[in-house]
Enzyme design. Structure first.
Site, short mmCIF file in Angstrom:
data_model
loop_
_atom_site.label_atom_id
_atom_site.label_comp_id
_atom_site.label_asym_id
_atom_site.label_seq_id
_atom_site.Cartn_x
_atom_site.Cartn_y
_atom_site.Cartn_z
N LYS A 64 -42.83 20.19 69.36
CA LYS A 64 -41.37 20.31 69.47
C LYS A 64 -40.91 21.74 69.23
O LYS A 64 -39.85 22.14 69.67
CB LYS A 64 -40.71 19.35 68.51
N1 GLU Z 1 -42.46 7.90 67.28
C1 GLU Z 1 -43.75 8.35 67.63
C2 GLU Z 1 -43.70 9.78 68.13
O1 GLU Z 1 -42.64 10.34 68.27
C3 GLU Z 1 -44.39 7.49 68.71
C4 GLU Z 1 -44.72 6.15 68.20
C5 GLU Z 1 -45.44 5.22 69.14
O2 GLU Z 1 -45.34 5.37 70.37
O3 GLU Z 1 -46.04 4.31 68.64
O4 GLU Z 1 -44.72 10.37 68.38
#
Ligand code: GLU
Length: 288
Positions: free
Chosen positions: A252
């Site tokens: 990010k």
């Molecule tokens: N929230 C997680 C991320 O931003 C992804 C979770 C998932 O796909 O299980 O990497």
């Protein structure tokens, strides 16, 4: 059975090309099967997540034409659901409070005998698992900060052997001890990534979890939790991660390849999709 996929970003920054890749895989798998594509905002980390990134995620997906079905589920609005699941595991005697600080854990895992490594580094050495019940009660009564951990060895023996199917890797035997005594509720928020994602995929009826292969190890924990909670295990497709020209994963913090910056530079969604690896993994490429 209706195929239900999801894209589950955390609103801690702007989406980049890697997210577009992941979201497009989930979207396409749902659309080609006449199924449902869900959007879930994984914002349990209240300090790091920001509302403006949540809005930007929706706008970026909308711009790309990756339309989702139904309401967006924002995890921070569903803490009671995770609490109920935690109660189920707790009622089976598989959870314990852990009062250790990061420094305590670092000191304990520095010791040469405590060298068990997990995917994220040294495994928790189990210090608080051995606390006498009286001390545990006193510290809880005194309001001492703590997280809740799964007693992985006991959980594993309760759950018995399990496996899951990954389209890229085939059938995988569950390794319940891979992450050791994982945290199910953090000190700062009443759930954890592993618990929230497992509960949500179940409650949302997700049948195919598509996500980057960096999360493949986590699926061993999710499979264990599914067994303990009596959930069905969905199918998985852990795809390769997109990398930049130097072969590094997008992060990010890399501002240049955010969807926002590509769009501001005049790129169209079709031009952005053309930057993604092709072909996208699809149901035709299932490992046998
Ligand atoms: N929230 C997680 C991320 O931003 C992804 C979770 C998932 O796909 O299980 O990497």
């Amino acid at each position: 059975m209706t195929v239900v996929t999801r894209f589950a970003p955390s609103p801690t920054g702007e989406l980049h090309l890697g997210h577009a890749y992941s979201a497009r895989i989930a979207w396409r798998r749902a659309r080609e099967a006449g199924g449902r594509f869900l959007l879930r905002i994984e914002d349990i980390d209240i300090r790091r997540c920001r509302r403006e990134f949540d809005a930007a995620i929706r706008e970026d997906l909308h711009w790309l034409g990756l339309d989702w079905d139904g309401e967006v589920r924002r995890q921070s609005e569903h803490f009671p659901d995770y609490g109920k699941a935690l109660d189920v595991v707790d009622a089976r005697g598989l959870i314990y409070p852990c009062f250790c600080t990061r420094a305590d854990i670092a000191a304990a895992t520095d010791a040469p005998q405590a060298s068990l490594q997990g995917p994220d580094g040294p495994l928790y050495p189990g210090t608080c698992r051995h606390l006498p019940a009286v001390e545990r009660r006193e510290r809880l009564a005194a309001g001492e900060e703590h997280c809740l951990r799964l007693d992985a060895a006991r959980a594993a023996s309760e759950a018995g052997p399990y496996d899951f199917f990954d389209e890229m890797h085939g059938k995988i035997e569950g390794q319940p001890l891979l992450f050791g005594d994982v945290v199910l509720a953090r000190k700062d928020t009443p759930t954890s990534y592993h618990l929230a994602v497992t509960v949500d995929d179940h409650l949302q009826g997700v049948t195919l979890v598509t996500r980057g292969e960096d999360l493949l190890p986590s699926t061993h924990v999710h499979g264990l939790l599914q067994r303990l909670l009596g959930y069905e295990t969905p199918r998985y497709a852990h795809h390769k991660l997109m990398t930049d020209a130097e072969g590094r994963r997008f992060a990010k913090r890399d501002k240049s390849l955010t969807l926002r910056s590509l769009r501001d530079a005049g790129k169209t969604p079709a031009e952005v999709f053309a930057l993604l690896p092709s072909p996208l993994p699809s149901s035709g490429e299932v490992a046998r």
